[in-house]
Design a protein around this motif. Structure first.
Motif, PDB file in Angstrom:
ATOM      1  N   ARG A  73       3.905  15.668  -6.304  1.00 34.81           N
ATOM      2  CA  ARG A  73       3.314  14.478  -5.704  1.00 34.81           C
ATOM      3  C   ARG A  73       4.413  13.618  -5.089  1.00 34.81           C
ATOM      4  O   ARG A  73       5.467  13.443  -5.687  1.00 34.81           O
ATOM      5  N   PHE A  74       4.138  13.099  -3.915  1.00 33.96           N
ATOM      6  CA  PHE A  74       5.108  12.241  -3.250  1.00 33.96           C
ATOM      7  C   PHE A  74       4.446  10.930  -2.858  1.00 33.96           C
ATOM      8  O   PHE A  74       3.260  10.905  -2.512  1.00 33.96           O
ATOM      9  N   ALA A  75       5.223   9.853  -2.910  1.00 32.35           N
ATOM     10  CA  ALA A  75       4.713   8.554  -2.508  1.00 32.35           C
ATOM     11  C   ALA A  75       5.505   8.055  -1.323  1.00 32.35           C
ATOM     12  O   ALA A  75       6.704   8.334  -1.209  1.00 32.35           O
ATOM     13  N   LEU A  76       4.836   7.349  -0.406  1.00 37.11           N
ATOM     14  CA  LEU A  76       5.581   6.693   0.658  1.00 37.11           C
ATOM     15  C   LEU A  76       4.805   5.454   1.079  1.00 37.11           C
ATOM     16  O   LEU A  76       3.582   5.412   0.935  1.00 37.11           O
ATOM     17  N   GLY A 126      -0.066   5.989 -11.332  1.00 43.11           N
ATOM     18  CA  GLY A 126      -1.311   6.487 -11.901  1.00 43.11           C
ATOM     19  C   GLY A 126      -1.074   7.490 -13.013  1.00 43.11           C
ATOM     20  O   GLY A 126      -1.798   8.470 -13.151  1.00 43.11           O
ATOM     21  N   GLY A 127      -0.019   7.256 -13.780  1.00 44.19           N
ATOM     22  CA  GLY A 127       0.250   8.111 -14.929  1.00 44.19           C
ATOM     23  C   GLY A 127       0.885   9.441 -14.567  1.00 44.19           C
ATOM     24  O   GLY A 127       1.118  10.284 -15.431  1.00 44.19           O
ATOM     25  N   GLU A 128       1.156   9.667 -13.278  1.00 45.90           N
ATOM     26  CA  GLU A 128       1.759  10.945 -12.907  1.00 45.90           C
ATOM     27  C   GLU A 128       3.130  10.734 -12.279  1.00 45.90           C
ATOM     28  O   GLU A 128       3.335   9.781 -11.527  1.00 45.90           O
ATOM     29  N   VAL A 129       4.029  11.628 -12.586  1.00 45.21           N
ATOM     30  CA  VAL A 129       5.375  11.542 -12.025  1.00 45.21           C
ATOM     31  C   VAL A 129       5.290  11.792 -10.523  1.00 45.21           C
ATOM     32  O   VAL A 129       4.680  12.761 -10.081  1.00 45.21           O
ATOM     33  N   THR A 130       5.841  10.892  -9.745  1.00 51.03           N
ATOM     34  CA  THR A 130       5.735  10.984  -8.299  1.00 51.03           C
ATOM     35  C   THR A 130       7.113  10.730  -7.691  1.00 51.03           C
ATOM     36  O   THR A 130       7.794   9.790  -8.081  1.00 51.03           O
ATOM     37  N   ASP A 131       7.474  11.573  -6.757  1.00 51.29           N
ATOM     38  CA  ASP A 131       8.749  11.364  -6.056  1.00 51.29           C
ATOM     39  C   ASP A 131       8.520  10.419  -4.881  1.00 51.29           C
ATOM     40  O   ASP A 131       7.483  10.485  -4.228  1.00 51.29           O
ATOM     41  N   VAL A 132       9.485   9.566  -4.644  1.00 48.52           N
ATOM     42  CA  VAL A 132       9.376   8.655  -3.503  1.00 48.52           C
ATOM     43  C   VAL A 132      10.060   9.306  -2.310  1.00 48.52           C
ATOM     44  O   VAL A 132      11.246   9.633  -2.355  1.00 48.52           O
ATOM     45  N   THR A 157      18.445  15.001  -4.321  1.00 47.08           N
ATOM     46  CA  THR A 157      17.572  15.845  -3.534  1.00 47.08           C
ATOM     47  C   THR A 157      17.426  15.271  -2.136  1.00 47.08           C
ATOM     48  O   THR A 157      17.180  14.086  -1.970  1.00 47.08           O
ATOM     49  N   TYR A 158      17.551  16.122  -1.172  1.00 47.84           N
ATOM     50  CA  TYR A 158      17.406  15.712   0.213  1.00 47.84           C
ATOM     51  C   TYR A 158      15.986  15.234   0.441  1.00 47.84           C
ATOM     52  O   TYR A 158      15.024  15.911   0.075  1.00 47.84           O
ATOM     53  N   GLY A 159      15.847  14.084   1.054  1.00 47.11           N
ATOM     54  CA  GLY A 159      14.535  13.590   1.426  1.00 47.11           C
ATOM     55  C   GLY A 159      13.800  12.863   0.319  1.00 47.11           C
ATOM     56  O   GLY A 159      12.685  12.435   0.495  1.00 47.11           O
ATOM     57  N   VAL A 160      14.424  12.752  -0.830  1.00 50.24           N
ATOM     58  CA  VAL A 160      13.774  12.044  -1.932  1.00 50.24           C
ATOM     59  C   VAL A 160      14.626  10.855  -2.321  1.00 50.24           C
ATOM     60  O   VAL A 160      15.830  10.985  -2.533  1.00 50.24           O
ATOM     61  N   MET A 161      14.007   9.679  -2.360  1.00 55.17           N
ATOM     62  CA  MET A 161      14.776   8.478  -2.678  1.00 55.17           C
ATOM     63  C   MET A 161      14.839   8.239  -4.171  1.00 55.17           C
ATOM     64  O   MET A 161      15.772   7.630  -4.665  1.00 55.17           O
ATOM     65  N   GLY A 162      13.842   8.689  -4.883  1.00 55.78           N
ATOM     66  CA  GLY A 162      13.840   8.458  -6.308  1.00 55.78           C
ATOM     67  C   GLY A 162      12.539   8.928  -6.906  1.00 55.78           C
ATOM     68  O   GLY A 162      11.721   9.552  -6.237  1.00 55.78           O
ATOM     69  N   THR A 163      12.361   8.623  -8.167  1.00 51.46           N
ATOM     70  CA  THR A 163      11.184   9.096  -8.872  1.00 51.46           C
ATOM     71  C   THR A 163      10.523   7.914  -9.563  1.00 51.46           C
ATOM     72  O   THR A 163      11.201   7.022 -10.063  1.00 51.46           O
ATOM     73  N   THR A 164       9.203   7.929  -9.576  1.00 52.28           N
ATOM     74  CA  THR A 164       8.489   6.838 -10.215  1.00 52.28           C
ATOM     75  C   THR A 164       7.243   7.421 -10.870  1.00 52.28           C
ATOM     76  O   THR A 164       6.975   8.620 -10.770  1.00 52.28           O
ATOM     77  N   VAL A 165       6.507   6.569 -11.573  1.00 50.88           N
ATOM     78  CA  VAL A 165       5.241   7.018 -12.149  1.00 50.88           C
ATOM     79  C   VAL A 165       4.135   6.191 -11.512  1.00 50.88           C
ATOM     80  O   VAL A 165       4.152   4.968 -11.549  1.00 50.88           O
ATOM     81  N   SER A 208       0.846  -1.188   0.000  1.00 48.79           N
ATOM     82  CA  SER A 208       0.000   0.000   0.000  1.00 48.79           C
ATOM     83  C   SER A 208       0.877   1.232   0.000  1.00 48.79           C
ATOM     84  O   SER A 208       1.766   1.365   0.839  1.00 48.79           O
ATOM     85  N   ILE A 209       0.582   2.100  -0.955  1.00 45.06           N
ATOM     86  CA  ILE A 209       1.396   3.302  -1.071  1.00 45.06           C
ATOM     87  C   ILE A 209       0.499   4.518  -0.923  1.00 45.06           C
ATOM     88  O   ILE A 209      -0.570   4.598  -1.544  1.00 45.06           O
ATOM     89  N   LEU A 210       0.942   5.415  -0.062  1.00 44.04           N
ATOM     90  CA  LEU A 210       0.187   6.630   0.185  1.00 44.04           C
ATOM     91  C   LEU A 210       0.723   7.708  -0.744  1.00 44.04           C
ATOM     92  O   LEU A 210       1.932   7.896  -0.862  1.00 44.04           O
ATOM     93  N   ILE A 211      -0.211   8.417  -1.395  1.00 47.33           N
ATOM     94  CA  ILE A 211       0.239   9.491  -2.285  1.00 47.33           C
ATOM     95  C   ILE A 211      -0.255  10.814  -1.730  1.00 47.33           C
ATOM     96  O   ILE A 211      -1.446  10.984  -1.449  1.00 47.33           O
ATOM     97  N   VAL A 212       0.698  11.724  -1.513  1.00 46.94           N
ATOM     98  CA  VAL A 212       0.351  13.010  -0.942  1.00 46.94           C
ATOM     99  C   VAL A 212       0.848  14.118  -1.853  1.00 46.94           C
ATOM    100  O   VAL A 212       1.717  13.902  -2.715  1.00 46.94           O
ATOM    101  N   GLY A 213       0.300  15.301  -1.654  1.00 53.77           N
ATOM    102  CA  GLY A 213       0.737  16.459  -2.431  1.00 53.77           C
ATOM    103  C   GLY A 213       1.427  17.449  -1.520  1.00 53.77           C
ATOM    104  O   GLY A 213       0.951  17.739  -0.418  1.00 53.77           O
TER     105      GLY A 213
END
Lengths: 167, 831
Positions: free
Chosen positions: B705-708, B806-812, B796-804, B695-700
């Motif tokens: 957009r960020f995922a965790l 739901g079709g949107e670019v989201t930082d992890v 970037t501090y606090g960001v592990m990587g980037t993914t897509v 389960s991944i939470l997506i926040v703005g």
């Protein structure tokens, strides 16, 4: 690899009458002396943090005003009977090229000027402390003073470190 | 002359000259690629300064060496002499000689007996236009040390100094523009030109010898700036400059305004920018590194004293004392942070030597190599920087000598003739990661197998059964070298093991990944700083031990029934089933031979990561986390494995710091097959990101957009903004009878927040009970079940990587950057 910068090894053949300044302390039933210039300070009994897997000769680590100092149990090091919890214990802090090291001794004695003419190499029949650590004897009026070789006492290669887990 | 004042001048001269020499190397290599009069002028200035001062200081050899080099440079500058490889090699030789002389002067106070007749001879030949016989150099094409950005638009490279700072690719052609357009722009002379090249290291007192040289005319860049901002065209500026050269005394800005090209306001704007850039020169001072080291030690002592006071405070109910000690606590933390910062230096300080090394090496190996650098501004503690310099140099040498193929072989295998060595550095999870990647032949595990058996490092059976990944790591063993031929660069069987030892000595790790035919990547991980680290304190056998926070993965506590059932055994080795995976257990008391003294029936497991192995360390009790000051164990205890040092606790006692690698070796964990299997499973990413769907939470946050992983979040809350209070330097909120510290992610990530709801805050509560933290986000979008896969290269501090998603670019989101490990562990235990 010399740990201790100077070590007093007065020669008996010396014609001039000179003296060496020695810091003395008591260990078991012996009076032991080391060059006083190597002594940084003397501390009362300290609770040392034990270090697992290291030879018993290392009593532990103490905090000397923010500096971490290794304490060597001199009784164990010299192969003397062990101290009981009631026996007095003091630490003589020695200056070495790699920072201070503490020697746990029984009680501290006086600083004396020993006449070099009183020096003699250890007799072959010497018993008591491990012979390898004793450089010689000062024949003082009241007792015999053993001079110990700090370089040897503090030689890390002779302090065993366990690398295997005890079975 | 033997006064201390003279010594000061000498020391200043040596320091300054060394800095100039470092720039010189880079500049010379750049020059070879792009003959640029601006770069020549820069080199000329550096050499000239050294020559002038050495004459003044009576350093005759130095003067004669630099004099002849300067002659050559002046011919090159005036266009009488082309920039050739031979010329560059000669000048690099001169730079080396100057270095050697400076070293001598520093060590002995004299220049030494060497007078460099061969070098002077070589340079005079070059001066007279003869090609000297340089036998050592292979006729290979010059290496490409130019960044990708400059490749794409080489013409632009020289005017984009300010852009270069944000460009991830290293900008070597970072010189002042050659065209001195607008030399008389309406501004006073900018600081010493040398400072322009390195805005980070600015000199307090520029060398005296500047102004008499015509080349020193400072490009005030009014014209450039105007062109860059699109306010004027190049022709317009050139016309104005022409007027100036014809004797018009007015400033460039004035001229352009009068001609109606630009508005007066625009000129004022540019002048303002210039003025802002300038004062930096006076705001930096040179500080002796020894002084910084002393300061760091003192701060370490202060941290210890602070810890002791805080502990004392806990047993002493006096409000004013309590307030004072809290204040002391805050000030100490800030001071610590500040002193820490003064010791941080960009990794570029050691990287800037590499273009030269790559050039020289590829010439002598007959390879065609190109060096790319990414993340050169990544900051590392100075001590660590020094410590990784040699290992990194060695890895780069290896990459060129062993990694890259010769151009012929590369062409034959369908690769471009030019090989690439790529250096990248970035921060991740409180560590600095440095990667050295080449696109060469890769390491053939079978060759390693053969060699290892040949050299008696392992038996044939062993070699045959162990997986390739294991085998490749054999290169780190002492006495192993695969070079078919021993070159003077590498292949003497020392090296990789030294690299590994040196990196491990500073608490780092080195890992190798290789694909045959595609290349090899070395990944070096080092801590941010050595001196003061966060640690978890545990008890075992009546003593306290500190476990560095970086090695911690989680804490597991088995109570009551689960304590008895939680420990199983696989062929006699104790294991615990942690979320369906077998975790090998190490009982610290067994390893140390101490009697167990558990405080209750529970079993406390500290899950730690060491090297590529994860294991559970069973301790009697887990007490607290603390900032500890790492102190080395004395020489007497050098051989003691299992300890990384010692520290002084709040009560003044000494506690040992565990070296988990040593502990795992003592316990034999790192070699068991169970651990190996576990490590393989965790090799890709040790932290919570499994290959299964989760389960991944997506926040703005702001417009991003960020995922965790939802697993880290205990609850999602909407809390009234009015209830937020400030306590100390933290924002907190009263939540479920607890004080919940709040972290505004937007601030920490450097994003401009756009709060959708003015009344309420969206808070992600992490952890449980007292160990909770609330993360403030702008919006909570969604919870999805997905496999979290992402590219993990980010700075970037606090960001592990980037993914897509739901079709949107989201930082992890790297939750560990904001929430302490123990909070996350508390959440685990609670769940």
């Amino acid at each position: 690899m010399s740990t201790v910068t100077q070590s007093p090894t007065p020669s008996t053949s010396s014609a001039t009458r000179s003296t060496v300044n020695l810091c003395t302390f008591r260990l078991h039933e012996f009076m032991i002396g080391i060059d006083v210039t190597l002594v940084q300070e003397v501390l009362n009994r300290q609770d040392a943090t034990r270090i697992p897997l290291v030879s018993d000769v290392v009593q532990g680590l103490i905090n000397l005003r923010g500096e971490i100092v290794t304490t060597i149990d001199l009784r164990r090091r010299l192969g003397l009977p062990l101290r009981t919890p009631d026996d007095p214990c003091m630490n003589v802090v020695i200056r070495t090229a790699d920072g201070p090291v503490a020697l746990a001794v029984d009680t501290i004695g006086d600083v004396i000027d020993a006449d070099e003419s009183l020096f003699e190499f250890p007799p072959p029949t010497l018993s008591g402390p491990h012979r390898e650590f004793v450089t010689g004897v000062f024949k003082l009026d009241e007792s015999l003073l053993l001079l110990i070789d700090l370089d040897r006492v503090l030689d890390p290669s002779t302090i065993k470190i366990k690398t295997e887990v005890p079975a | 002359m033997n006064t201390s004042e003279f010594d000061d001048v000498m020391v200043e001269f040596i320091t300054e000259s060394r800095e100039n020499l470092d720039e010189l190397d880079t500049a010379l290599v750049t020059l070879e690629q792009h003959p640029d009069p601006g770069v020549i002028a820069k080199i000329f200035r550096a050499v000239h300064t050294i020559k002038g001062t050495s004459g003044f200081l009576g350093l005759r050899t130095l003067e004669s060496v630099t004099h002849i080099g300067e002659n050559l440079l002046s011919k090159m500058r005036d266009g009488d002499m082309p920039v050739t490889q031979a010329n560059t090699t000669g000048l690099l030789g001169m730079a080396d000689a100057v270095r050697a002389i400076l070293d001598n002067v520093e060590a002995t106070g004299t220049e030494g007996s060497e007078t460099y007749p061969a070098l002077i001879e070589q340079l005079s030949r070059l001066n007279s236009g003869e090609e000297p016989p340089v036998a050592a150099l292979a006729p290979a094409p010059a290496p490409e040390v130019v960044p990708a950005a400059a490749d794409a638009k080489p013409a632009k490279a020289k005017t984009t100094r300010r852009k270069a700072a944000v460009d991830p690719v290293v900008e070597i052609t970072d010189a002042p523009a050659p065209r001195r357009r607008g030399a008389k722009a309406g501004a006073p002379a900018t600081p010493a030109s040398v400072t322009q090249l390195k805005p980070r290291r600015v000199k307090a007192n520029p060398p005296a010898k500047k102004v008499e040289e015509p080349v020193v005319e400072d490009p005030a860049r009014m014209g450039e700036q105007l062109v860059e901002r699109g306010l004027a065209t190049e022709t317009q500026v050139d016309d104005a400059v022409l007027l100036q050269t014809q004797g018009d005394p007015r400033h460039l800005g004035e001229l352009l305004v009068e001609q109606g090209v630009v508005k007066p306001n625009d000129v004022v704007e540019v002048l303002k920018t210039q003025a802002e850039e300038r004062p930096a020169a006076n705001e930096s001072i040179r500080v002796d590194v020894g002084l910084l080291d002393d300061l760091m030690n003192l701060v370490g002592e202060l941290v210890l004293a602070r810890n002791q006071i805080l502990q004392f405070n806990a047993s002493f109910f006096d409000p004013s004392f309590s307030a004072t000690s809290q204040r002391l606590n805050l000030i100490t933390s800030e001071l610590q942070e500040g002193v820490m910062k003064t010791r941080m230096q960009p990794i570029d300080n050691i990287w800037n030597k590499f273009p030269r090394i790559v050039r020289d090496l590829s010439l002598s190996c007959g390879k065609n190599a190109r060096l790319e650098m990414e993340g050169k501004h990544t900051e590392v503690d100075k001590t660590l920087l020094e410590a990784i310099k040699d290992p990194l140099t060695h890895l780069i040498r290896n990459a060129i000598d062993h990694g890259l193929e010769t151009p012929e072989v590369r062409m034959a295998t369908g690769k471009s003739a030019e090989g690439t060595v790529r250096l990248s550095a970035y921060h991740e999870g409180g560590q600095v990661i440095i990667e050295i990647a080449d696109d060469g032949a890769g390491i053939d595990a079978n060759i390693i197998r053969r060699k290892a058996v040949q050299k008696g490092l392992m038996t044939a059976d062993d070699a045959a059964t162990r997986p390739d990944r294991d085998i490749v790591n054999v290169i780190f063993q002492p006495g192993f070298s695969t070079a078919e031929q021993v070159s003077n660069i590498s292949g003497r069987g020392v090296g990789m093991d030294v690299v590994k030892t040196n990196i491990e000595a500073i608490g780092g790790t080195v890992d190798v990944q290789t694909v045959i035919g595609r290349g090899t990547t070395f990944k070096v991980k080092i801590p941010l700083t050595l001196a003061i680290i966060p640690a978890l304190l545990v008890n075992a056998g009546g003593e306290r031990y500190a476990i560095p926070q970086v090695s911690l993965v989680e804490l597991v506590r088995l109570d009551g029934e689960s304590a008895a059932a939680g420990i199983e055994s696989v062929q006699g080795a104790p294991v615990h089933r942690l979320r369906g995976k077998l975790l090998p257990l190490v009982f610290l008391n067994d390893v140390f031979g101490t009697p167990p003294s558990p405080t209750d029936d529970a079993i406390n497991i500290v899950v730690v990561q060491s090297d590529d192995t994860q294991f559970g360390l069973v301790v009697d009790d887990i007490s607290d986390t603390a900032e500890i000051v790492v102190k080395p164990l004395g020489r007497l205890l050098k051989g003691a494995s299992g300890f990384a040092g010692a520290t002084i606790m709040g009560d003044g006692k000494v506690a040992l710091i565990l070296d988990l690698l040593g502990v795992s070796q003592l316990a034999g964990v790192s070699s068991t097959s169970a651990a190996r299997a576990q490590a393989e499973a965790n090799a890709n990413r040790s932290f919570e990101v499994t290959n299964d769907h989760e389960s991944i939470l997506i926040v703005g946050i702001g417009d991003r957009r960020f995922a965790l992983p939802l697993a880290h979040v205990t609850r999602l809350e909407e809390l009234p903004i009015a209830a937020v209070r400030t306590a100390g330097d933290h924002r907190v909120i009263h939540y479920r009878d607890q004080i919940l510290p709040l972290v505004t992610l937007a601030d920490r990530l450097g994003i401009y927040a756009q709060s959708a709801n003015e009344q309420n805050l969206q808070v992600l509560v992490c952890g449980a009970g007292e160990r909770s933290v609330g993360l403030i986000v702008d919006q909570v979008f969604d919870i999805v079940d997905e496999r979290l896969e992402y590219s993990d290269r980010t700075e970037t501090y606090g960001v592990m990587g980037t993914t897509v998603i739901g079709g949107e670019v989201t930082d992890v989101l790297d939750i560990r950057a904001f929430v302490a490990q123990d909070v996350l562990a508390a959440a685990e235990v609670a769940a």
